[in-house]
Enzyme design. Structure first.
Site, PDB file in Angstrom:
ATOM      1  N   ILE A  94      -2.721 121.103 -23.900  1.00  0.00           N
ATOM      2  CA  ILE A  94      -3.685 120.046 -23.568  1.00  0.00           C
ATOM      3  C   ILE A  94      -3.175 119.253 -22.365  1.00  0.00           C
ATOM      4  O   ILE A  94      -2.083 118.710 -22.424  1.00  0.00           O
ATOM      5  CB  ILE A  94      -3.866 119.077 -24.752  1.00  0.00           C
ATOM      6  N   ALA A 102       9.795 133.276 -20.740  1.00  0.00           N
ATOM      7  CA  ALA A 102       9.349 134.646 -20.463  1.00  0.00           C
ATOM      8  C   ALA A 102       7.845 134.664 -20.191  1.00  0.00           C
ATOM      9  O   ALA A 102       7.370 135.408 -19.325  1.00  0.00           O
ATOM     10  CB  ALA A 102       9.693 135.556 -21.645  1.00  0.00           C
ATOM     11  N   ASP A 143       9.856 114.850 -33.442  1.00  0.00           N
ATOM     12  CA  ASP A 143       9.266 115.584 -32.327  1.00  0.00           C
ATOM     13  C   ASP A 143       7.985 114.893 -31.832  1.00  0.00           C
ATOM     14  O   ASP A 143       7.811 114.640 -30.628  1.00  0.00           O
ATOM     15  CB  ASP A 143       8.958 117.014 -32.797  1.00  0.00           C
ATOM     16  N   LYS A 177       6.982 112.579 -28.191  1.00  0.00           N
ATOM     17  CA  LYS A 177       5.765 112.707 -27.388  1.00  0.00           C
ATOM     18  C   LYS A 177       5.056 111.356 -27.268  1.00  0.00           C
ATOM     19  O   LYS A 177       4.578 110.976 -26.196  1.00  0.00           O
ATOM     20  CB  LYS A 177       4.835 113.752 -28.018  1.00  0.00           C
ATOM     21  N   VAL A 235       4.191 117.420 -23.979  1.00  0.00           N
ATOM     22  CA  VAL A 235       3.326 116.664 -24.895  1.00  0.00           C
ATOM     23  C   VAL A 235       2.056 117.454 -25.190  1.00  0.00           C
ATOM     24  O   VAL A 235       1.293 117.783 -24.280  1.00  0.00           O
ATOM     25  CB  VAL A 235       2.961 115.285 -24.293  1.00  0.00           C
ATOM     26  N   GLY A 237      16.022 129.151 -18.844  1.00  0.00           N
ATOM     27  CA  GLY A 237      15.519 129.278 -20.205  1.00  0.00           C
ATOM     28  C   GLY A 237      14.471 130.366 -20.243  1.00  0.00           C
ATOM     29  O   GLY A 237      13.409 130.239 -19.629  1.00  0.00           O
TER      30      GLY A 237
END
Lengths: 428, 428
Positions: free
Chosen positions: A138, A17, A203, A207, A134, A11
């Site tokens: 952080i 990247a 989403d 998490k 998650v 990926g």
């Protein structure tokens, strides 16, 4: 430990990247910190020809991420493809089967298959690390598994979808409707291809399920997350909440209750002066509460190339430094099965509804609440034209079950237009 | 790895007794998380007979912490005695010499001797962990060494002395003078036996020196920390700052500059709406800035039995789980020697002074600033009686060197009463 740690990166989007770039630019720093070189053996992505602004010529290329995961010169498979199934899942499984450790940023994969993947990895003596999955940059997974290892965790909360927080903040600041800001955010590319992943809470729910597993030692159970999106929130709700000293946030909350594990992802009112209430824009915040440590608040960028790559690099360095901890902080096979405690913890609620302006309408509403055993803390009727009277009610603490009974009773009333909005007031 | 990890705990004050309690109460949880039992072999303290509210009968007792550190049945020496020298230092050295790992909460010991202790430990293949020494329950050492390992750290800031933050908050909330709140805090036992450790910034300076070492890969150099306490702050400063949208905090800041390493611990103005500005009472906050991750903010209890014990337990669990990282995240012997960059980074400053109310007084002050190349952003003269005119000046960005030149020139003026107060306005 002076052998290089060899990576295969699958990926090469923004994050992939970015990870390649950092490893190239900071080779010396990483070697100093890890006590051994961190090198890339091979990479994989869908389109070999695409310019990604980073020189890939010194790495082997694999069209197939499964082949990448199985290479002899790869120690750690770094999965940055995304998607809960398909190639990400196949390649991660292949990596574990081939005896590789795994670093992934894929919350959907882990929310749906993390339990099985962790058990398989642990049976094979491999580690899976997923800090980037998650709350972006952080280091919340590390804090929860390692830093707070001496605590019984009592509650985990988080604003973990920057797009939703951006939308809510922008509605308030610019006085725009939900739809206006949604369209704006969509046009700016802030939302997922399927926006429901963001605004529907999916989403952030992924998490939360991962945090709950670590915090409470329970098997990953994303399906038990109560999901409610932010589409119901109006600018009027935001203003009324502000007027009472609250902010509205898409807040994830998980806690263990006498009836089982509660996992909620829903718009909530939180005090405007609390750290969560003061969180504006796209920033993320996670609040961890432990019986010894009290409340720990972590704040930072929840997305973006740099922050996400930072989290991926943290995991890579951990493996390079020899850290080998079970995926969720304790053996996955032994994680408990906890019943889903739906709406277990009582709370005050904010209710907004539009009444027909006719005698007795309000009486019927208060009667419905009273019959469900819910008492009213404050009420106001405001701004009303001839036809419709918007009414705002803040209840005393009630169970969601009782509230739902009252709301069901109200739905049968002719006097209410549309569906009442009910938002939990979370004590933070 | 299923061998128990055996602890020798030296120091049974609040924190030590708390650690013993947690290990007794959470034996099963800790074993599940660490993959092996965590047990106490022996303890040591000054007074064997004292009731500490915890049953110690199953542990061997050593009157001498050095003897404890050398016991064959101890794998990890847990140093909770405190003090930069004396028994804490002797026992820690003995532990390393005897091949033990060390967990300590002792910021003074590490700020003064951490460089040597770390080098000695690393030469012997032992680890020293010290999460509890900085910002209590907040896992900031772990975040900086491990979570942000992929970043060049660009700045570290922190409010790391809860007593000072309590004093400043209380002055503002209750409208009391510094001396009134100081006496109150002292009577309540909030301050160290030598209060200068708190209000003079020494304690927080110890912590800053340790963070700087990790963040910038430089040898521990507490003597290079520019220390300024909060004793000069008046309620008037707090009010004037608030009026301009700022809060006053005892703020530690460290950053690498072109002229060397800057380490400052001094009262600063920060925007009232920033996370640092919103930090009230005894809570601690650390702000970490990295080139990839951006800004990470960590907030939590900086002291107290539970939070400190939580940090100690985190370190113990790390060692139990096999984590072996150099004390400061890279080999101590190779840490760089950085020149101390005193007052290197320019900033705007808040100046408060009392002028004699006579013609030309203010002109002399502005002339002194102008001659030092400092321009004025805003100025106000307020509340003045016949004799004295309090004047407040906010400068544009200036170096501390230029400011000191201007202040020196002002000191020679008859027109100024007392010494002007100069507080940096930190951009956070």
């Amino acid at each position: 430990m002076t052998q290089p740690l060899r990576l295969g990166i699958a990926g090469l989007g923004t994050v992939g990247a970015g990870v390649v770039k950092i490893i190239r630019q900071k080779a010396a720093l990483l070697e100093t910190r890890c006590g051994r070189p961190v090198v890339i053996s091979a990479v994989s992505a869908r389109n070999k020809g695409k310019d990604r602004g980073v020189n890939l010529t010194s790495y082997a290329w694999e069209d197939n991420p499964v082949a990448l995961a199985q290479r002899d010169d790869v120690d750690v498979f770094v999965e940055l493809m995304g998607g809960s199934d398909g190639p990400a899942k196949a390649a991660t499984e292949a990596a574990i089967a081939a005896g590789k450790d795994v670093v992934t940023a894929n919350k959907a994969l882990l929310a749906h298959h993390g339990q099985t993947l962790a058990e398989t990895a642990e049976a094979a003596g491999r580690v899976i690390r997923f800090e980037a999955a998650v709350a972006g940059g952080i280091p919340v997974i590390k804090t929860l598994i390692e830093g707070l290892a001496g605590n019984e965790i009592t509650r985990v909360m988080g604003v973990m979808n920057g797009s939703c927080n951006y939308i809510l903040t922008r509605m308030e600041d610019a006085g725009l409707t939900y739809q206006e800001v949604f369209d704006e955010a969509n046009a700016l590319g802030y939302l997922e291809a399927d926006p429901n992943l963001d605004v529907g809470g999916v989403d952030a729910g992924h998490k939360l399920a991962l945090l709950a597993t670590i915090a409470f030692g329970t098997k990953v159970d994303f399906n038990a997350v109560e999901l409610e999106g932010i589409g119901c929130i109006t600018i009027e709700d935001i203003r009324q909440a502000a007027d009472m000293g609250y902010k509205i946030k898409l807040l994830g909350v998980s806690q263990m209750t006498g009836r089982g594990l509660e996992q909620r992802m829903s718009p909530c009112l939180v005090p405007a002066t609390s750290p969560l209430g003061q969180l504006d824009g796209g920033t993320n915040m996670v609040v961890l509460e432990g019986d010894e440590v009290g409340q720990i608040v972590l704040r930072g960028a929840g997305a973006g190339m740099g922050p996400t790559a930072s989290a991926v690099l943290g995991d890579i360095c951990d493996i390079a430094r020899g850290l080998r901890i079970p995926t969720f902080g304790q053996p996955a096979a032994n994680l408990a099965v906890a019943p889903a405690a739906v709406a277990a913890t009582p709370a005050p609620y904010y209710l907004r509804m539009t009444l027909q302006d006719r005698p007795g309408a309000l009486a019927k509403v208060t009667k419905a609440l009273g019959e469900a055993g819910i008492s009213i803390h404050r009420m106001r009727q405001y701004d009303h034209d001839a036809e419709n009277a918007p009414v705002l009610i803040v209840t005393h603490k009630t169970s969601r079950r009782d509230l739902d009974a009252a709301l069901a009773a109200m739905t049968n009333l002719d006097d209410i237009q549309g569906t009442p909005v009910a938002l939990r007031i979370e004590s933070v």
